[in-house]
Design an enzyme around this catalytic site. Structure first.
Site, mmCIF file in Angstrom:
data_model
loop_
_atom_site.group_PDB
_atom_site.id
_atom_site.type_symbol
_atom_site.label_atom_id
_atom_site.label_comp_id
_atom_site.label_asym_id
_atom_site.label_seq_id
_atom_site.Cartn_x
_atom_site.Cartn_y
_atom_site.Cartn_z
ATOM 1 C CG HIS A 70 -2.032 -1.002 1.109
ATOM 2 N ND1 HIS A 70 -2.594 -1.621 2.189
ATOM 3 C CD2 HIS A 70 -2.699 -1.479 0.023
ATOM 4 C CE1 HIS A 70 -3.558 -2.441 1.767
ATOM 5 N NE2 HIS A 70 -3.624 -2.375 0.462
ATOM 6 C CD GLU A 73 -0.463 0.833 4.385
ATOM 7 O OE1 GLU A 73 0.257 -0.165 4.501
ATOM 8 O OE2 GLU A 73 -1.700 0.772 4.260
ATOM 9 N NE ARG A 128 -6.374 0.385 0.430
ATOM 10 C CZ ARG A 128 -6.355 -0.295 1.572
ATOM 11 N NH1 ARG A 128 -5.776 0.212 2.624
ATOM 12 N NH2 ARG A 128 -6.911 -1.481 1.656
ATOM 13 C CG HIS A 197 -0.129 -3.814 5.182
ATOM 14 N ND1 HIS A 197 -0.922 -3.399 4.149
ATOM 15 C CD2 HIS A 197 0.211 -5.094 4.891
ATOM 16 C CE1 HIS A 197 -1.059 -4.366 3.275
ATOM 17 N NE2 HIS A 197 -0.379 -5.416 3.694
ATOM 18 C CD GLU A 271 -2.300 -2.711 9.102
ATOM 19 O OE1 GLU A 271 -1.840 -1.554 8.976
ATOM 20 O OE2 GLU A 271 -2.994 -3.271 8.244
#
Lengths: 310, 94
Positions: A70, A73, A128, A197, A271
């Protein structure tokens, strides 16, 4: 431009060209340890570069790490650069990493969605998805983490090209995804797959597209617990962990669900850090602390992979 | 270059299942052009959403009418983006 990777500024964000230059420098400085593999091309024709860290052997069991699928990020690509340098500096001095690399190869894809990343620098910092046009729609791009052949098209992804979670017309329709799929299948000896991510501080394992636990759920949970504990030990960053569907929400067509179904038991997704103030605009001053704490968790997963062959 | 003047990022914390469902409805209102930075998970977990300036009042009205509490995580996204650019440019000065 830095003349060597020691003078590279890891505490700042970088353009795609700077990432590519860094990769070439690292390979040039470590010709017997680091190589660059081009596993395919993005929609706009950019190379999909993977750094291979190997101390020898042929088709050794391997660990895959990807960052930046993505594109917005940014802390993930920045962390990927730091990980690459860390592997080179710690090999031969850190006994755990040295043991891992004595038996396993590490593959690291730092800019997994290069078109999207370039677009975040040139046109829209909040982009994204990929950059492939969608026929019949004015909206561009596919969410490359809904495009894998694992529950593709089921709830947990959008069928609308204008959605941020658009799954694409078919599984593997995005070359950025298909190239990894082809690489993983042809390598056939990848034992851990870690997709990174940001941002909400989670460490997750399959599944995202269904509630059924994997056969290895207990082991994956225990490793995640240890990894999170090690991560938190550095700066106190709090993480949650568990299966994707239990920890975040139903998400179909995700990378690690596909890799797990391919037999890669140690499939995890991170994440990274969130200060609760900046979201995707994490200040550059936090890149190194984020990478440092994440590295501890990565080491836990990689060490477990080494010690638990299957 | 796309700019984000006046875009706010709101942090919404659903306090029960009803609010969760109402925020899900908000997510599906395409006309608001909302960008969920941090999606809906479970009760008490924050949801972060970028709200363009032209729909800000409508979104706030929706949340307030439904008694859903929110706070402003980012006041003006473009200010942060400009700062990010400045830091990057500064890092390139020898």
């Amino acid at each position: 431009q830095p003349q060597n990777t020691d003078s590279f500024d890891f505490a700042n964000y970088h353009t795609l060209e700077e990432i590519y230059s860094f990769q070439d420098l690292l390979v040039a400085e470590n010709p017997n340890f680091v190589s660059k593999i081009v596993i395919g091309q993005s929609y706009e024709g950019r190379p999909l570069n993977v750094l291979k860290f190997s101390t020898g052997g042929t088709n050794r069991p391997a660990i895959w790490i990807d960052t930046g699928i993505h594109s917005r990020e940014w802390v993930t690509q920045a962390s990927g650069l730091w990980f690459a340098k860390k592997i080179v500096t710690d090999y031969g001095t850190d006994p755990t990493l040295t043991a891992i690399l004595s038996q396993l190869d590490i593959f690291l894809e730092i800019a997994t969605n290069p078109d999207g990343y370039a677009f975040t620098h040139s046109s829209n910092r909040m982009w994204r998805k990929t950059r492939k046009p969608n026929p019949g729609s004015s909206c561009v791009g596919v969410d490359p983490n809904r495009n894998w052949d694992a529950g593709f098209g089921e709830p947990g992804a959008s069928s609308s090209p204008c959605s941020e979670t658009y799954r694409g017309p078919s599984a593997n329709s995005e070359s950025e995804v298909k190239s990894i799929v082809d690489f993983v299948k042809s390598h056939a000896n990848i034992k851990a797959f870690i997709s990174i991510h940001s941002y909400s501080q989670m460490l997750m394992y399959p599944y995202g597209y269904k509630t059924t636990p994997t056969n290895d759920a207990a082991e994956l949970h225990k490793v995640a617990q240890k990894a999170v504990s090690d991560l938190t030990s550095l700066y106190g960053t709090k993480y949650t962990y568990g299966s994707i569907i239990d920890t975040i929400y139903q998400a179909s067509g995700g990378s690690i669900d596909w890799t797990y179904n391919q037999g890669i038991k140690y499939s995890y997704t991170f994440e990274l850090r969130d200060t609760g103030q900046y979201g995707f605009l994490l200040p550059a001053t936090q890149i190194i602390p984020t990478a440092q704490e994440t590295w501890l968790a990565l080491m836990t997963i990689m060490d477990h992979t080494l010690k638990n062959p299957y | 270059k796309v700019t984000f003047e006046g875009h706010k990022v709101l942090r919404i914390v659903p306090k029960d299942e009803v609010q969760l469902s109402l925020i899900k409805d908000l997510e599906e209102m395409m006309e608001f052009e909302l960008d969920f930075w941090r999606g809906l998970t479970t009760v008490s977990n924050p949801v972060d959403v970028r709200v363009p300036s032209h729909v800000l009042n409508s979104v706030k009205d929706y949340l307030e009418t439904q008694n859903i509490e929110y706070s402003t995580m980012i006041e003006d996204l473009q200010i942060l983006l400009d700062m990010e650019q400045k830091v990057m440019a500064g890092a390139r000065v020898p």
